[in-house]
Write an enzyme that holds these catalytic residues in place. Structure first.
Site: not given
Length: 141
Positions: A32, A80, A105
């Site tokens: 990701s 992230h 997200d």
């Protein structure tokens, strides 16, 4: 001090050092965040709370920082990048997204959910490439 006591103390000190270092390393388990870092890479972290010691204040993170947080939508911590910060009903909230993901997200994040921040040198995250694959293999990931 006799030799046995010295040897035991040496092992205790080594174990403590290894445990402290381990708290500052995180194995990347997904793609990701590509191309910033890849599955199997290890990133170096600052901890918001490591045994009562705060290495950074989660309320000081800024847009562009890569953080580890306890997601309400996933069972494991997520790593992230912060892409937006807003005041929502008097609470500072963070929108977070994986660099390789098409959308953010699913939920805004509070500062108290942020547990770590990736250490950077300049603008580049501190990454140890590929050596986390052994950990992924052992964990069956």
């Amino acid at each position: 001090m006799n030799e046995t006591v010295k040897e035991i103390l040496t092992y205790v000190i080594l174990i403590i050092i290894v445990l402290i270092i381990a708290q500052h390393l995180n194995v990347v388990v997904s793609g990701s965040m590509e191309p910033t870092f890849y599955r199997g890479d290890i990133v170096v972290l600052q901890q918001a709370n490591m045994l009562g010691i705060s290495e950074f204040d989660p309320t000081t993170v800024k847009e562009g920082d890569i953080v580890v947080y306890d997601a309400i939508w996933y069972d494991n911590p997520v790593i992230h990048r912060i892409i937006d910060i807003k005041d929502i009903n008097g609470t500072t909230m963070y929108m977070i997204k994986g660099d390789n993901n098409g959308s953010p997200d699913p939920y805004w994040v509070k500062a108290e959910q942020i547990t770590g921040r990736v250490v950077t040198l300049g603008e580049m995250p501190l990454v140890i490439p590929k050596i986390g694959y052994l950990s992924l293999w052992i964990r069956g990931l």
